[in-house]
Design a protein around this motif. Structure first.
Motif, PDB file in Angstrom:
ATOM      1  N   GLY A 630       0.793  -1.214   0.000  1.00 11.39           N
ATOM      2  CA  GLY A 630       0.000   0.000   0.000  1.00 11.39           C
ATOM      3  C   GLY A 630       0.831   1.273   0.000  1.00 11.39           C
ATOM      4  O   GLY A 630       2.058   1.259   0.080  1.00 11.39           O
ATOM      5  N   ALA A 631       0.143   2.378  -0.061  1.00  8.35           N
ATOM      6  CA  ALA A 631       0.787   3.688  -0.146  1.00  8.35           C
ATOM      7  C   ALA A 631       1.326   4.133   1.214  1.00  8.35           C
ATOM      8  O   ALA A 631       0.845   3.721   2.269  1.00  8.35           O
ATOM      9  N   SER A 632       2.331   4.987   1.166  1.00  7.08           N
ATOM     10  CA  SER A 632       2.879   5.618   2.370  1.00  7.08           C
ATOM     11  C   SER A 632       3.489   6.948   1.960  1.00  7.08           C
ATOM     12  O   SER A 632       3.439   7.341   0.794  1.00  7.08           O
ATOM     13  N   ARG A 633       4.069   7.646   2.930  1.00  8.30           N
ATOM     14  CA  ARG A 633       4.782   8.896   2.661  1.00  8.30           C
ATOM     15  C   ARG A 633       6.155   8.843   3.307  1.00  8.30           C
ATOM     16  O   ARG A 633       6.400   8.063   4.220  1.00  8.30           O
ATOM     17  N   ASN A 634       7.051   9.706   2.819  1.00  8.32           N
ATOM     18  CA  ASN A 634       8.399   9.733   3.384  1.00  8.32           C
ATOM     19  C   ASN A 634       8.538  10.731   4.521  1.00  8.32           C
ATOM     20  O   ASN A 634       9.638  10.948   5.031  1.00  8.32           O
ATOM     21  N   GLY A 635       7.441  11.346   4.927  1.00  5.51           N
ATOM     22  CA  GLY A 635       7.454  12.289   6.036  1.00  5.51           C
ATOM     23  C   GLY A 635       6.045  12.464   6.566  1.00  5.51           C
ATOM     24  O   GLY A 635       5.082  11.906   6.029  1.00  5.51           O
TER      25      GLY A 635
END
Length: 711
Positions: A630-635
């Motif tokens: 799934g999706a994530s963010r780097n911050g």
């Protein structure tokens, strides 16, 4: 024989299996039992009251797994942040301090040797492995600090005292937009004195071409890898009650450059002014004594781990295009000893008691130089020169006790007491940090981590359990001799405190359809306090600090099914929601409700393998697998980052697939495979923390053939 991935059951591989001795496809229906030692006892996986996946050596071989990434995506609630070769940060159940974290939340073991190192875990090549156990949830009682999210145990095959065996494998493959790749594996097991003394030797070599081009230097396929390594083990059965095992693991990897790319330049293209090499060499020694005392088993393990790690980073984008680089070298050594007693009686009361000691020494050396400043000098100019030797000493006492309250209900209580001291002496100098400075720092802590477990064996095929356990991560020193923060004017802290969490879990394990199906379910909630985070300053310096509270909650499922003779299907999946429970007090960090960076919300995996007989002497198989991340963010979503750089770039969801097919003729097997079937570009890390854009991705579509022979 058909092997499900991530299953509750798979083949008990033993030391070696001759291809000619394997049972014909379609001759068995019930799934085979896996025995694990995650609880320091040999117990059937389905009888282990915890969320655990076990991949046997045969399962890994069927998958074509060669390293951590090859099997990680098939495991529920397991994810990783990829900062390049030998720099994988492993995350279990969302317990992550962010993509730049410098302290570990997942324990990693080679046999009895703890080797975890936060964002640069050593990546042992997967060959001649007995099994891999993945323990989800805090393992503070039996495995100590650093296992807040869980523990991964890579267990190698030990010498077989009775049977000679040998195994040779060769693999050739070709990568889209890359070059040719070669791999060679070999193993020999020799009983020297039958049923008394045997040795086992393993060797392997990898030469993988790159697939990323450096347009600035005019070089193609720059991220080449060359790895060689091996293992040697000797086992002595000194008496009917005493077994001694000695094991050496060595691996030496060299990577010419990191395989990241900037999509603004082009697919799989980068523009670094320097080749960002990585060298990683490690050796692990272990001596284990197993003594049967009649009333208990005594296990004593002594280990020494030596790792030499070095890498280079192009700093030119951070300095406005001035040619500059940052080189890190990190030698680390550690002595570890553990002695434990495990009760043997078959009564209602069972117990484990042990003592643990660790003495670790490491040095972080850093050198940053600018090639030259026009008009000032043609010689390299030292921007930063640092050396930070660190010593860590830890003593722990641990134990678990279980009592059968009824014939079906069992209660377990565990406790670990620890005492840790960390000392360092930080020396820094250079243009960016000012005059030479030495800072001496020490941190000492002690405490306890408890565990409570109830399990209910409703029938021989169905179990319910619930667990409450505390996880702990030690504090430490930051090694800071840096100038004040250019944005705040405040000096960096010299130390940070420990953080801890409480995890609550309920689960069920079931075996259905007369042993042809297993279904395991778990739900968890984690309450995390005083979390350690990495603060990245706009001038490139970083340090670890404490901030805020977080939680993680989710569900996991694993299913394996043999619906008919010759066909195995395995499915696994997890949903994780890890987020901040309060605003973080550090500048530029997240707000309440922000998701923890680098943690995908969903992990799904499926594998199907069909084995059949072509003729009386030739067997065959076809296999396909799919993994979705799934999706994530780097911050943090609400953060603006440091130095005005956005810190919440998207890391989109992706799906990857692999196919394999092969034939087995006597002692020989030939497989054809395609990895990354539709040539996906997964964003394993979106990195713009040092002034440029870097997408760390996986190897593109790769076609190959593997030839194996066993004796």
């Amino acid at each position: 024989m058909i092997m499900p991935v991530g299953a509750a059951y798979a083949a008990a591989d033993g030391a070696a299996v001759k291809a000619g001795d394997a049972k014909k496809p379609g001759t068995e229906v019930a799934l085979e039992e896996i025995v694990v030692t995650a609880t320091k006892r040999a117990v059937s996986l389905q009888d282990t009251a915890m969320s655990i996946s076990a991949l046997t050596g045969k399962t890994l071989d069927n998958m074509g797994a060669d390293n951590f990434v090859d099997y990680a995506r098939s495991l529920p609630s397991v994810s990783f942040v990829d900062r390049g070769p030998s720099r994988k940060k492993i995350v279990i159940r969302g317990i992550s301090s962010g993509v730049n974290a410098e302290t570990q939340t997942t324990g990693v073991y080679f046999d009895e040797v703890p080797v975890g190192a936060a964002s640069r875990n050593p990546d042992l090549k997967i060959f001649d492995i007995e099994r891999i156990e993945v323990l989800r949830g805090p393992q503070g009682t039996l495995y100590g600090e650093g296992s807040m999210g869980g523990t991964i145990r890579i267990i190698t095959n030990k010498p077989d005292l009775e049977n000679f065996a040998a195994d040779v494998q060769g693999t050739y493959s070709s990568t889209h937009k890359g070059g040719s790749n070669y791999a060679l594996n070999g193993m020999v097991n020799i009983p020297i004195v039958n049923d008394k003394l045997a040795v086992r030797a393993v060797g392997y070599y990898r030469n993988f071409d790159g697939y990323v081009d450096n347009v600035t230097l005019g070089l193609n396929n720059v991220n080449k890898e060359e790895t060689w390594g091996g293992r040697f083990a000797a086992r002595l059965k000194a008496s009917d009650s005493l077994m001694l095992t000695f094991n050496i693991i060595h691996q030496d990897s060299k990577y010419d450059a990191i395989g990241h790319y900037d999509p603004a330049i082009g697919d799989l293209k980068q523009n670094q002014k320097y080749l960002e090499y990585t060298n990683d060499k490690f050796t692990a020694y272990n001596l284990t004594l197993d003594l049967d005392l009649g009333w208990a088993n005594l296990n004593s393990s002594t280990s020494y781990f030596d790792r030499q790690f070095a890498n280079l980073r192009d700093l030119s984008p951070l300095l406005g295009g001035i040619p500059a680089y940052l080189e890190n070298t990190e030698p680390d050594t550690s002595w570890v000893h553990e002695t434990r007693l495990v009760s043997q009686n078959d009564g209602r009361f069972q117990w484990i008691a042990g003592v643990f000691y660790k003495d670790g020494k490491g040095t972080f050396n850093q050198l940053a130089e600018a090639a030259f400043f026009p008009g000032l000098s043609t010689d390299p100019l030292t921007l930063v020169e640092a050396s930070i030797p660190t010593t860590t000493r830890q003593v722990a006492l641990f134990g678990e006790a279980s009592y059968d309250l009824t014939d079906k209900l069992k209660a377990t209580v565990g406790l670990r007491w620890f005492d840790i001291k960390v000392e360092d002496s930080s020396y820094t100098s250079g243009l960016l940090v000012g005059p030479a400075t030495t800072v001496n720092t020490s941190v000492a802590e002690n405490g306890v981590t408890p565990k409570f477990l109830l399990s209910y064996q409703a029938s021989k095929d169905f179990m319910l359990y619930t667990t409450a356990a505390k996880g702990f991560r030690q504090g430490g020193t930051t090694g800071q001799g840096n100038p004040p923060d250019p944005d705040t004017g405040e000096p960096s802290p010299t130390s940070y405190d420990s953080d801890s969490l409480w995890s609550y879990e309920v689960g069920a394990k079931s075996t259905l359809l007369d042993g042809r199906m297993t279904l395991n379910l778990a739900a968890f909630y984690v309450d995390w306090s005083n979390i350690q985070v990495t603060v990245l300053r706009s001038d490139g310096f970083s340090f670890t600090a404490n901030a805020g509270k977080a939680s993680s909650k989710g569900v996991e499922a694993e299913m394996t099914l043999r619906p008919m003779e010759g066909l195995d299907i395995s499915l696994s999946g997890s949903y994780t929601n890890a987020q901040l429970e309060e605003d973080q007090p550090l500048p530029g960090d997240g707000k309440k409700g922000d998701n923890i960076p680098g943690v995908p919300d969903v992990n799904l995996a499926a594998l199907a393998r069909y084995s059949f007989a072509l003729t009386d002497s030739v067997d065959a198989f076809v296999q396909g697998s799919v993994q979705h991340v799934g999706a994530s963010r780097n911050g943090f979503a609400t953060a603006t980052g440091t130095g005005g750089v956005a810190a919440a770039d998207a890391q989109p969801a992706y799906t990857m697939g692999n196919v394999r097919a092969g034939v087995m003729m006597g002692n020989y097997e030939i497989d054809l495979f395609v990895d990354n079937l539709w040539d996906e570009r997964p964003v394993n890390l979106f990195n713009r923390f040092m002034g440029d854009v870097r997408i760390q991705t996986s190897r593109p579509r790769t076609f190959g053939v593997s030839v194996k022979t066993r004796f």
